[in-house]
Design a protein around this motif. Structure first.
Motif, PDB file in Angstrom:
ATOM      1  N   MET A 257      31.902  29.516  38.489  1.00 51.72           N
ATOM      2  CA  MET A 257      32.912  30.364  38.687  1.00 51.72           C
ATOM      3  C   MET A 257      33.325  31.358  37.702  1.00 51.72           C
ATOM      4  O   MET A 257      34.191  32.011  38.086  1.00 51.72           O
ATOM      5  N   ARG A 258      32.322  31.667  36.896  1.00 44.29           N
ATOM      6  CA  ARG A 258      32.587  32.653  35.678  1.00 44.29           C
ATOM      7  C   ARG A 258      32.646  34.073  36.295  1.00 44.29           C
ATOM      8  O   ARG A 258      33.360  34.811  35.634  1.00 44.29           O
ATOM      9  N   ASP A 259      31.915  34.457  37.324  1.00 36.89           N
ATOM     10  CA  ASP A 259      31.913  35.790  37.805  1.00 36.89           C
ATOM     11  C   ASP A 259      33.352  35.991  38.491  1.00 36.89           C
ATOM     12  O   ASP A 259      33.911  37.161  38.304  1.00 36.89           O
ATOM     13  N   LYS A 260      33.998  34.967  39.107  1.00 38.95           N
ATOM     14  CA  LYS A 260      34.966  35.087  39.554  1.00 38.95           C
ATOM     15  C   LYS A 260      36.416  35.258  38.651  1.00 38.95           C
ATOM     16  O   LYS A 260      37.302  36.106  38.669  1.00 38.95           O
ATOM     17  N   LEU A 261      36.178  34.323  37.705  1.00 38.63           N
ATOM     18  CA  LEU A 261      37.164  34.188  36.583  1.00 38.63           C
ATOM     19  C   LEU A 261      37.226  35.590  35.757  1.00 38.63           C
ATOM     20  O   LEU A 261      38.353  36.103  35.544  1.00 38.63           O
ATOM     21  N   ILE A 262      36.007  36.037  35.693  1.00 36.68           N
ATOM     22  CA  ILE A 262      36.065  37.288  34.693  1.00 36.68           C
ATOM     23  C   ILE A 262      36.342  38.702  35.597  1.00 36.68           C
ATOM     24  O   ILE A 262      37.125  39.291  35.077  1.00 36.68           O
ATOM     25  N   GLY A 263      35.397  38.584  36.490  1.00 31.50           N
ATOM     26  CA  GLY A 263      35.364  39.877  37.374  1.00 31.50           C
ATOM     27  C   GLY A 263      36.631  40.074  38.456  1.00 31.50           C
ATOM     28  O   GLY A 263      37.764  40.781  38.100  1.00 31.50           O
ATOM     29  N   LEU A 264      36.725  38.885  39.149  1.00 27.75           N
ATOM     30  CA  LEU A 264      37.953  38.830  40.205  1.00 27.75           C
ATOM     31  C   LEU A 264      39.208  38.875  39.737  1.00 27.75           C
ATOM     32  O   LEU A 264      40.125  39.713  39.724  1.00 27.75           O
TER      33      LEU A 264
ATOM     34  N   ALA B  51      52.756  46.412  46.240  1.00 29.36           N
ATOM     35  CA  ALA B  51      51.943  47.050  45.313  1.00 29.36           C
ATOM     36  C   ALA B  51      50.814  46.020  44.965  1.00 29.36           C
ATOM     37  O   ALA B  51      49.751  46.245  44.961  1.00 29.36           O
ATOM     38  N   LYS B  52      51.238  44.650  44.642  1.00 29.16           N
ATOM     39  CA  LYS B  52      50.209  43.917  44.249  1.00 29.16           C
ATOM     40  C   LYS B  52      49.433  43.362  45.570  1.00 29.16           C
ATOM     41  O   LYS B  52      48.213  43.045  45.470  1.00 29.16           O
ATOM     42  N   GLY B  53      50.019  43.249  46.623  1.00 31.46           N
ATOM     43  CA  GLY B  53      48.910  43.042  47.872  1.00 31.46           C
ATOM     44  C   GLY B  53      47.959  44.190  48.087  1.00 31.46           C
ATOM     45  O   GLY B  53      46.963  43.918  48.393  1.00 31.46           O
ATOM     46  N   VAL B  54      48.481  45.387  47.916  1.00 33.46           N
ATOM     47  CA  VAL B  54      47.336  46.389  48.170  1.00 33.46           C
ATOM     48  C   VAL B  54      46.494  46.184  46.760  1.00 33.46           C
ATOM     49  O   VAL B  54      45.172  46.444  47.467  1.00 33.46           O
ATOM     50  N   VAL B  55      46.607  45.822  45.718  1.00 35.45           N
ATOM     51  CA  VAL B  55      45.634  45.775  44.565  1.00 35.45           C
ATOM     52  C   VAL B  55      44.821  44.517  45.158  1.00 35.45           C
ATOM     53  O   VAL B  55      43.364  44.553  45.058  1.00 35.45           O
ATOM     54  N   LEU B  56      45.364  43.453  45.479  1.00 34.52           N
ATOM     55  CA  LEU B  56      44.523  42.080  45.793  1.00 34.52           C
ATOM     56  C   LEU B  56      43.742  42.193  47.159  1.00 34.52           C
ATOM     57  O   LEU B  56      42.688  41.971  47.035  1.00 34.52           O
ATOM     58  N   PHE B  57      44.348  43.151  48.072  1.00 33.61           N
ATOM     59  CA  PHE B  57      43.250  43.609  49.229  1.00 33.61           C
ATOM     60  C   PHE B  57      42.175  44.255  48.904  1.00 33.61           C
ATOM     61  O   PHE B  57      41.100  44.007  49.172  1.00 33.61           O
ATOM     62  N   ALA B  58      42.365  45.206  47.857  1.00 31.98           N
ATOM     63  CA  ALA B  58      41.229  45.950  47.453  1.00 31.98           C
ATOM     64  C   ALA B  58      40.314  45.283  46.525  1.00 31.98           C
ATOM     65  O   ALA B  58      38.992  45.413  46.795  1.00 31.98           O
ATOM     66  N   VAL B  59      40.886  44.564  45.595  1.00 30.54           N
ATOM     67  CA  VAL B  59      39.958  43.714  44.906  1.00 30.54           C
ATOM     68  C   VAL B  59      39.192  42.774  45.606  1.00 30.54           C
ATOM     69  O   VAL B  59      37.916  42.349  45.508  1.00 30.54           O
ATOM     70  N   GLY B  60      39.646  42.068  46.590  1.00 33.09           N
ATOM     71  CA  GLY B  60      39.310  41.054  47.486  1.00 33.09           C
ATOM     72  C   GLY B  60      38.004  41.618  48.296  1.00 33.09           C
ATOM     73  O   GLY B  60      36.840  40.916  48.295  1.00 33.09           O
TER      74      GLY B  60
ATOM     75  N   ALA C 183      36.284  44.314  47.444  1.00 31.53           N
ATOM     76  CA  ALA C 183      35.230  44.470  46.538  1.00 31.53           C
ATOM     77  C   ALA C 183      34.273  43.364  46.048  1.00 31.53           C
ATOM     78  O   ALA C 183      33.024  43.454  46.037  1.00 31.53           O
ATOM     79  N   PHE C 184      35.012  41.979  46.291  1.00 30.96           N
ATOM     80  CA  PHE C 184      34.311  41.000  45.918  1.00 30.96           C
ATOM     81  C   PHE C 184      33.859  40.088  47.060  1.00 30.96           C
ATOM     82  O   PHE C 184      33.395  38.958  47.128  1.00 30.96           O
ATOM     83  N   GLY C 185      33.755  40.769  48.131  1.00 30.37           N
ATOM     84  CA  GLY C 185      33.110  40.303  49.470  1.00 30.37           C
ATOM     85  C   GLY C 185      34.062  39.359  50.264  1.00 30.37           C
ATOM     86  O   GLY C 185      33.570  38.578  51.218  1.00 30.37           O
ATOM     87  N   LEU C 186      35.211  39.389  50.155  1.00 31.73           N
ATOM     88  CA  LEU C 186      36.050  38.457  51.017  1.00 31.73           C
ATOM     89  C   LEU C 186      36.555  39.463  52.256  1.00 31.73           C
ATOM     90  O   LEU C 186      36.784  40.705  52.256  1.00 31.73           O
ATOM     91  N   ARG C 187      36.342  38.529  53.278  1.00 27.59           N
ATOM     92  CA  ARG C 187      36.711  39.374  54.727  1.00 27.59           C
ATOM     93  C   ARG C 187      37.378  38.405  55.488  1.00 27.59           C
ATOM     94  O   ARG C 187      37.676  37.204  55.246  1.00 27.59           O
ATOM     95  N   ARG C 188      38.246  38.889  56.543  1.00 24.42           N
ATOM     96  CA  ARG C 188      39.037  38.412  57.624  1.00 24.42           C
ATOM     97  C   ARG C 188      39.905  37.351  56.755  1.00 24.42           C
ATOM     98  O   ARG C 188      40.987  37.705  56.220  1.00 24.42           O
ATOM     99  N   ARG C 189      39.864  36.181  57.271  1.00 21.30           N
ATOM    100  CA  ARG C 189      41.067  35.019  56.960  1.00 21.30           C
ATOM    101  C   ARG C 189      40.908  34.793  55.525  1.00 21.30           C
ATOM    102  O   ARG C 189      41.906  34.734  54.915  1.00 21.30           O
ATOM    103  N   ARG C 190      39.948  34.864  54.776  1.00 23.74           N
ATOM    104  CA  ARG C 190      39.637  34.649  53.628  1.00 23.74           C
ATOM    105  C   ARG C 190      40.452  35.803  52.484  1.00 23.74           C
ATOM    106  O   ARG C 190      41.119  35.558  51.769  1.00 23.74           O
ATOM    107  N   LEU C 191      40.115  36.845  53.193  1.00 27.90           N
ATOM    108  CA  LEU C 191      40.761  38.204  52.396  1.00 27.90           C
ATOM    109  C   LEU C 191      42.369  38.206  52.468  1.00 27.90           C
ATOM    110  O   LEU C 191      42.951  38.349  51.549  1.00 27.90           O
TER     111      LEU C 191
END
Length: 629
Positions: free
Chosen positions: A81-88, A329-338, A340-348
């Motif tokens: 999970m290191r990529d998600k912990l550090i990156g996401l 504000a946090k939702g917009v950031v989370l949507f953009a970050v998600g 960027a890390f490949g999350l789509r549809r229900r997961r996003l």
């Protein structure tokens, strides 16, 4: 004593009424606890100054939750999970802080105040999010795992944030009291362990050494001390001692972490990861789960009861607007970050909506910032209400996710488990395509089976065909006990979740060593994991059907049916033996292509199979020739 009983009756009574009602309405237990707190606090005024003290006590439920989550994660899984912990997680905290800081500066706050506000509001509610994800069965989904990664990063980020806030204090303007002296607001909780701290007054390098020593002691104790301790407790034959030991582990680790200035939740999570491979993991889970649930419920009640309703009623529109602004504000950031890390549809959408609120760590950071005069007391009081309101809105965000999920055609639904009223010599966990065939063959041969599955649609489908099966999560120990596993002769694990199969086999082997376990495997690596976990017989999903297809090929390229059947039988027997041999060379977490010893042995065994089939064919040809003569 009378006051204690009064308060306990009020809090428990409110929970007993509000939580089941909220659950029946499909709103979730978290919203029920929050509503109970609002009812006994702002609405009826049945609580007093004890609410704040109870909140800090109940925060220990978050510590227990992270310990239990750590028990579900092996170190190898955490490293993956290191990529998600550090990156996401890192990107979410950074981007949310900057966006909220910009919003505060636009409202006229100085940059150092705005930065402190952004840091406090960037963190989400670990307690609410993880509790709701677990209740709704969303923890193992892509969006749920991503949300957990961010929450874990945020819990870790609290440590450097607490170290950074005093630097902002140098930019603060001193606040004066009415008599002209400098205000020393002590509302914060950052220095609650001054007299017992192991790091107060130490230079930076010494603090680092003490901190590393504390973490190392947790890891070493988890590896070398817990097993002897549990064996010692086991010898006493006192069930309550298991509970006492489990509580001692979590409380002791939390205390050690506070002594060195670290987050108790982080220390508990680390200890859980260390103990993830322990044979006593399930005992720890079953002992701590009731405490975790009650303490988390108490925490949610205190959040609702602690709302300053007078301040809220003075300007409700402004406070609700600010809470919605934070969520947006946090939702917009989370949507953009998600994205960027490949999350789509229900997961996003799950990732975005679940983490959009502010969290309980915001209370700590705001109080500490106020103590340092970084944030004015009046602004801090206002932001505390904003955080509480955003947490109150969170269950509604999960309801919005459920509605979106249904529109996307892949909604999850929770059902109450059945009451198991039958027992049999064979228990089958999983009634999918694999489990169905096993069940049909065993029942057709005159043996009784008990079938368990957590998929309501599969259970209902089997019932239409007259196959009795029981709805429930077969990974739960209490369900297996109700199914009569202690008296069963054979246990078949036919689930389609590879990780879940390994965990179930390991638990059943430890708890019922005499039981014969037959497990479904996805591939060779899964077979090796199941051998290690203690399965007696392992069946790969595609192996038998592939061998049969190969036999048909041989029949149509020149071999007789008998010759093709003999070749298939020889191949099957050798492959079964070879798997046990190769399991000795398999290294968990290392791809087979990077394991020279495994590759060399696999080549040797493959040649052995070819030689065995060739020799069998030669013997057949010689017998045929002799018969012809």
């Amino acid at each position: 004593m009378e006051e204690f009983f009064y308060q306990a009756t009020i809090y428990l009574g409110a929970a007993v009424i509000a939580v089941p009602l909220a659950a029946r309405l499909g709103l979730g237990s978290v919203l029920g606890y929050l509503a109970a707190g609002i009812a006994i606090g702002p609405i009826f005024g049945l609580t007093g100054t004890e609410t704040e003290d109870l909140r800090h006590f109940a925060e220990f439920g978050v510590v227990m939750m992270l310990f239990l989550i750590g028990l579900e994660l092996e170190p190898r899984a955490l490293w993956a999970m290191r990529d998600k912990l550090i990156g996401l997680g890192g990107m979410q905290v950074t981007a949310s802080t900057l966006v909220l800081m910009a919003a505060a500066m636009a409202a006229g706050e100085p940059w150092h105040v705005s930065l402190a506000v952004g840091l406090a509001l960037s963190l989400s509610s670990t307690a609410i999010v993880l509790q709701t994800l677990s209740e709704k069965g969303l923890m193992r989904t892509g969006g749920g795992r991503s949300a957990f990664s961010v929450l874990l990063t945020q819990d870790i980020a609290v440590i450097p944030i607490l170290a950074f806030l005093p630097l902002l204090g140098s930019y603060a303007i001193p606040q004066f009291t009415t008599d002209g002296s400098i205000s020393r607001d002590s509302a914060g909780h950052g220095g609650g362990h001054g007299s017992l701290s192991l790091v107060d007054g130490l230079p930076g390098w010494a603090v680092a050494l003490v901190t590393l020593a504390a973490i190392a002691s947790i890891i070493l104790a988890g590896i070398y001390l817990t097993r002897p301790l549990f064996r010692f407790i086991h010898a006493s034959n006192l069930r309550e001692m298991y509970t006492a030991l489990a509580l001692m582990i979590v409380v002791g680790i939390s205390f050690l972490m506070t002594l060195v200035g670290l987050s108790p939740a982080l220390g508990a999570f680390l200890a859980g990861v260390v103990l993830a491979n322990s044979e006593f993991r399930h005992e720890l889970e079953s002992d701590l789960n009731p405490f975790k649930g009650l303490l988390l419920g108490l925490f949610f009640i205190t959040v609702g009861a602690g709302i300053n309703y007078r301040q809220f009623l003075a300007d409700p529109g402004d406070l609700i607007g600010l809470a919605l602004l934070v969520i947006f504000a946090k939702g917009v950031v989370l949507f953009a970050v998600g994205r960027a890390f490949g999350l789509r549809r229900r997961r996003l959408w799950l990732f975005t909506l679940s983490l959009a609120q502010a969290g309980e760590f915001g209370f700590v950071l705001l109080a500490f910032s106020t103590q340092l005069n970084v944030i004015p007391a009046a602004l801090s009081e206002k932001l505390l209400l904003v955080i509480a309101l955003s947490m109150l809105i969170t269950p509604l965000l999960f309801i919005a996710y459920d509605l979106l999920s249904k529109r996307m055609g892949d909604a999850l639904q929770e059902y109450e488990p059945d009451e198991i009223d039958e027992e049999g010599p064979v228990i089958i966990a999983g009634i999918g395509r694999f489990g169905q065939i096993v069940n049909r063959l065993v029942q057709a041969s005159g043996f009784k089976t008990v079938v368990l599955d957590h998929d309501m649609e599969a259970v209902q489908l089997m019932r239409r065909f007259g196959v009795k099966s029981f709805l429930g999560d077969p990974t739960r120990p209490e369900l297996l006990k109700a199914a009569g596993i202690a008296k069963a002769k054979v246990f078949v694990v036919a689930l389609d979740d590879p990780e879940g199969v390994v965990k179930m086999v390991a638990y059943v082997r430890r708890s019922y060593p005499e039981l014969h376990i037959i497990a479904r495997a996805k591939d060779r690596n899964h077979v090796y994991e199941l051998y290690k976990a203690g399965a007696d017989d392992i069946v790969r999903e595609m192996f038998d059907s592939s061998v049969r297809a190969g036999r048909y090929v041989l029949e149509n390229v020149g071999l007789s049916e008998y010759e093709a059947a003999q070749a298939a039988q020889t191949f099957y027997a050798h492959d079964r033996t070879n798997l046990r041999d190769l399991a000795q060379h398999w290294i968990p977490g290392v791809p087979a292509s990077q394991n020279p010893a495994y590759i060399d042995r696999a080549r040797e065994l493959e040649k052995a199979i070819e030689s065995a089939i060739f020799e069998m064919a030669e013997r057949k040809r010689k017998k045929s020739a002799e018969a012809a003569e």
